[in-house]
Design a protein around this motif. Structure first.
Motif, mmCIF file in Angstrom:
data_model
loop_
_atom_site.group_PDB
_atom_site.id
_atom_site.type_symbol
_atom_site.label_atom_id
_atom_site.label_comp_id
_atom_site.label_asym_id
_atom_site.label_seq_id
_atom_site.Cartn_x
_atom_site.Cartn_y
_atom_site.Cartn_z
ATOM 1 N N LEU A 402 27.922 -23.551 -18.205
ATOM 2 C CA LEU A 402 29.080 -24.330 -17.757
ATOM 3 C C LEU A 402 30.222 -24.274 -18.767
ATOM 4 O O LEU A 402 31.392 -24.214 -18.399
ATOM 5 C CB LEU A 402 28.638 -25.778 -17.510
ATOM 6 N N ARG A 403 29.880 -24.317 -20.043
ATOM 7 C CA ARG A 403 30.941 -24.240 -21.059
ATOM 8 C C ARG A 403 31.640 -22.883 -21.063
ATOM 9 O O ARG A 403 32.864 -22.793 -21.238
ATOM 10 C CB ARG A 403 30.346 -24.541 -22.438
ATOM 11 N N SER A 404 30.892 -21.804 -20.847
ATOM 12 C CA SER A 404 31.515 -20.478 -20.768
ATOM 13 C C SER A 404 32.448 -20.386 -19.580
ATOM 14 O O SER A 404 33.573 -19.861 -19.664
ATOM 15 C CB SER A 404 30.427 -19.394 -20.679
ATOM 16 N N LEU A 405 31.965 -20.957 -18.433
ATOM 17 C CA LEU A 405 32.803 -20.927 -17.246
ATOM 18 C C LEU A 405 34.063 -21.765 -17.443
ATOM 19 O O LEU A 405 35.172 -21.372 -17.047
ATOM 20 C CB LEU A 405 32.002 -21.438 -16.045
ATOM 21 N N THR A 434 28.604 -14.050 -20.990
ATOM 22 C CA THR A 434 27.596 -15.109 -20.912
ATOM 23 C C THR A 434 27.307 -15.487 -19.468
ATOM 24 O O THR A 434 26.141 -15.635 -19.047
ATOM 25 C CB THR A 434 28.067 -16.344 -21.696
ATOM 26 N N ILE A 435 28.368 -15.621 -18.679
ATOM 27 C CA ILE A 435 28.191 -15.953 -17.252
ATOM 28 C C ILE A 435 27.418 -14.853 -16.553
ATOM 29 O O ILE A 435 26.503 -15.102 -15.744
ATOM 30 C CB ILE A 435 29.573 -16.173 -16.606
ATOM 31 N N MET A 436 27.781 -13.560 -16.857
ATOM 32 C CA MET A 436 27.120 -12.445 -16.197
ATOM 33 C C MET A 436 25.648 -12.353 -16.599
ATOM 34 O O MET A 436 24.782 -11.984 -15.783
ATOM 35 C CB MET A 436 27.840 -11.132 -16.534
ATOM 36 N N GLU A 437 25.320 -12.697 -17.851
ATOM 37 C CA GLU A 437 23.926 -12.662 -18.290
ATOM 38 C C GLU A 437 23.094 -13.710 -17.533
ATOM 39 O O GLU A 437 21.943 -13.467 -17.138
ATOM 40 C CB GLU A 437 23.855 -12.908 -19.796
ATOM 41 N N TYR A 438 23.674 -14.915 -17.317
ATOM 42 C CA TYR A 438 22.943 -15.982 -16.626
ATOM 43 C C TYR A 438 22.881 -15.782 -15.114
ATOM 44 O O TYR A 438 22.154 -16.489 -14.423
ATOM 45 C CB TYR A 438 23.576 -17.348 -16.929
ATOM 46 N N SER A 439 23.684 -14.827 -14.622
ATOM 47 C CA SER A 439 23.617 -14.586 -13.171
ATOM 48 C C SER A 439 22.293 -13.949 -12.783
ATOM 49 O O SER A 439 21.846 -14.049 -11.638
ATOM 50 C CB SER A 439 24.767 -13.676 -12.744
ATOM 51 N N ILE A 467 37.965 -4.323 -17.513
ATOM 52 C CA ILE A 467 37.293 -3.049 -17.811
ATOM 53 C C ILE A 467 35.806 -3.286 -18.025
ATOM 54 O O ILE A 467 34.942 -2.509 -17.571
ATOM 55 C CB ILE A 467 37.924 -2.373 -19.048
ATOM 56 N N VAL A 468 35.477 -4.404 -18.722
ATOM 57 C CA VAL A 468 34.059 -4.741 -18.925
ATOM 58 C C VAL A 468 33.389 -5.033 -17.580
ATOM 59 O O VAL A 468 32.263 -4.588 -17.303
ATOM 60 C CB VAL A 468 33.948 -5.958 -19.866
ATOM 61 N N GLU A 469 34.096 -5.768 -16.733
ATOM 62 C CA GLU A 469 33.554 -6.082 -15.407
ATOM 63 C C GLU A 469 33.321 -4.816 -14.602
ATOM 64 O O GLU A 469 32.281 -4.662 -13.937
ATOM 65 C CB GLU A 469 34.512 -7.011 -14.666
ATOM 66 N N ASN A 470 34.270 -3.877 -14.662
ATOM 67 C CA ASN A 470 34.133 -2.616 -13.936
ATOM 68 C C ASN A 470 32.932 -1.828 -14.459
ATOM 69 O O ASN A 470 32.200 -1.193 -13.689
ATOM 70 C CB ASN A 470 35.420 -1.802 -14.086
ATOM 71 N N ALA A 471 32.702 -1.888 -15.798
ATOM 72 C CA ALA A 471 31.550 -1.188 -16.381
ATOM 73 C C ALA A 471 30.234 -1.816 -15.927
ATOM 74 O O ALA A 471 29.238 -1.112 -15.694
ATOM 75 C CB ALA A 471 31.650 -1.209 -17.905
ATOM 76 N N ILE A 472 30.187 -3.174 -15.787
ATOM 77 C CA ILE A 472 28.956 -3.841 -15.352
ATOM 78 C C ILE A 472 28.646 -3.517 -13.901
ATOM 79 O O ILE A 472 27.509 -3.174 -13.532
ATOM 80 C CB ILE A 472 29.086 -5.367 -15.569
#
Length: 582
Positions: A402-405, A434-439, A467-472
């Protein structure tokens, strides 16, 4: 003022200036040529007059030398008359009479050789002076005048004396004056023993000089003592100081006799023809300039007609008639301007159509944005409450999520500045990761290789996360046996900052890499609504076309996105409004 009138005015000024310049050069050159010609002609006239007389002087000097060096008839008698006693009982003795007869017989025999020699006299001393005629009556005065001459010079050369007035003895000569020429007689011991005097007929000199002079000329010959030898303008030797304009003055020194020749010749005698030729040349030049002006005026008038037609078409375009087209006639610069005008009109129509389409897209996007808009402060407050409640229940993983979001939301809410430090942008990326890891949907880890000095450099906000999102989403390995890796690197080289975001996925082709940077309205947008093409365009808008993104990939190995940015060490306050500083 129309361009036609401007060109004609410029042509008129050019022709006027050229005419004045050419006339000035022509006048100065003509005057210089006339002065040079007049000087050369006057000098030539004077030299001709002198050279004609020089022949007589040379001949006379030869005759005087011939007489003075005759040993038997001149030198021996003169030596005897100077050494021996010549009187006996108050009468001339035999020695005197014999020597006198020897001298007179010789010089009387020489008198007829030259027509311009009026008489010959030989002087041994003041008492022994023998002459062929009665030209000289006062022998003592003659001898004293000879004694005043340069005696050393007389031993080797002839010296001219002042003219002598004859006082009624004109029966022997053609003038009332004669000019004595004296030559010394040197005995066997090298001593000056006597003198030979030859009398120039002044009338011959007068005719010789006058024959070479133009009408209206002034001419004088002055000897070393300042006495007049010849003059056709009176006895005043200063007459040349006030001859006035219209005369060419020249002087010449005859060193062999020490005479100064002064001449003033009327200019019109020589340059009247040259002046007429110069005036005729000036008239021809003026006529040529006038003809050139008329022909140029006609040509300019025709040329500016095309410019006027082109100007009328431009006015139609300015009034909104975008369908106008100029008909190109010539292939010169005006024709090139016509082609450029037609091309410009076509480009304006295309740009107007493009701007219209972009405005429609912009309005469509604004409507979509308004429809999707919610109250961000309400969401932030809800997330803070949820994090507090999760903390009470000791759900630490939910608190971190929640804090990351909330941090992501806070960054979006307070995006007041266009440029932020690289370290702040990396914090924003960490919150997203952090959000993507917890997804739980993706299995990957992150590596960072950030040079410490680069963390304080400034970059545009929100350029790394898309760019990071596109790589994930597109770059992580599909094979579950291989864990995904996102590597973020940053380094500075010279004046450039390089940032690399690399994944270890399947890679992409060169064509797919190029398509990533092409804007596509149908493509799914990123977490914060900023796509990869948008990132590339923002960088170029900030720093210029030489900066931006490019992709490198090796199929089956990796895909790498590389940022090329300038090194920005500091920014001005409110850089989103006032610009940036490097």
């Amino acid at each position: 003022m129309k361009i036609k009138n401007k060109i004609l005015l410029a042509l008129l000024i050019t022709l006027l200036f050229s005419g004045i310049t050419i006339t000035s050069i022509w006048y100065g050159t003509s005057q210089s040529l006339m002065d040079t010609y007049l000087k050369n002609m006057s000098e030539s006239t004077m030299r001709d007059a002198y050279h004609a007389f020089e022949y007589l002087l040379t001949d006379t000097s030869y005759m005087a030398t011939l007489i003075s060096t005759n040993g038997k008839n001149i030198i021996e008698p003169i030596s005897n008359l100077n050494r021996k006693e010549l009187r006996q009982n108050g009468q001339w003795n035999k020695e005197y009479l014999e020597n006198r007869r020897s001298i007179l017989d010789y010089i009387k025999g020489m008198i007829g050789y030259k027509y311009y020699i009026s008489g010959i006299t030989v002087a041994a001393n003041e008492d022994c002076i023998f002459a062929t005629s009665a030209i000289i009556q006062d022998k003592e005065t003659l001898y004293r005048e000879i004694q005043k001459l340069d005696q050393e010079r007389l031993e080797t050369s002839m010296v001219m004396m002042d003219p002598i007035h004859l006082e009624g003895l004109k029966y022997t000569v053609s003038s009332d004056y004669v000019v004595p020429a004296v030559r010394g007689i040197v005995d066997a011991d090298g001593n000056l023993a006597g003198y030979v005097i030859l009398y120039f007929d002044y009338g011959v000199i007068d005719k010789m000089f006058s024959a070479n002079l133009p009408e209206g000329s002034y001419f004088q010959v002055v000897n070393e003592q300042g006495s007049l030898i010849f003059s056709n303008c009176g006895d005043d030797t200063s007459v040349f100081g006030h001859t006035g304009q219209g005369y060419a003055y020249h002087t010449f020194l005859a060193e062999n006799v020490g005479w100064n020749f002064h001449m003033a010749i009327p200019s019109h005698f020589y340059i009247s023809g040259i002046r007429q030729t110069a005036l005729l040349s000036g008239g021809v030049i003026s006529a040529i300039l006038l003809a050139a002006g008329i022909i140029s005026g006609i040509f300019i008038s025709r040329m500016t007609t095309e410019i006027t037609v082109l100007s009328e078409h431009m006015n139609k375009v300015s009034e909104g008639h975008m369908d106008t087209q100029y008909h190109v006639i010539s292939r010169d610069e005006i024709g090139q301007m016509g082609h450029a005008f037609n091309h410009m009109v076509v480009r304006i129509r295309e740009l107007m159509q493009k701007i219209s389409e972009e405005e429609r897209d912009k309005r469509r996007n604004e409507i979509a944005f308004l429809q999707a808009q919610i109250n961000p402060h309400f969401i932030s407050n809800v997330l803070n409450n949820a994090a507090w409640m999760a903390g009470i229940r000791h759900a630490d993983n939910i608190v971190l999520l929640l804090r990351s979001l909330n941090s992501l939301l806070q960054n979006a809410m307070h995006a007041e500045e266009d440029l932020i430090k690289l370290s702040d942008e990396l914090d924003y990326v960490d919150n997203y990761l952090t959000i993507m890891e917890y997804s739980g949907s993706y299995d990957f880890y992150v590596e960072k290789d950030i040079e410490e000095p680069t963390k304080s450099l400034y970059i545009p906000r929100f350029i790394l996360q898309p760019i990071v999102e596109n790589a994930i989403y597109h770059g992580l390995p599909e094979d579950l046996s291989k864990q995904g890796c996102i590597k973020i690197s940053a380094w500075a080289k010279g004046e450039h900052l390089h940032i690399s975001i690399e994944d270890n996925g399947a890679g992409i082709s060169l064509q797919d890499a190029q398509q990533i940077l092409v804007r596509n309205p149908e493509r799914r947008k990123s977490f914060n609504g900023i796509g990869v093409p948008n990132v590339n365009e923002r960088i170029r808008l900030f720093f210029g076309e030489e900066y931006g993104l490019h992709y490198e990939s090796e199929p089956g190995q990796y895909t790498k996105c590389i940022f090329l940015l300038p090194v920005v060490k500091e920014v001005q306050d409110g850089n989103h409004k006032t610009g940036i500083g490097r």
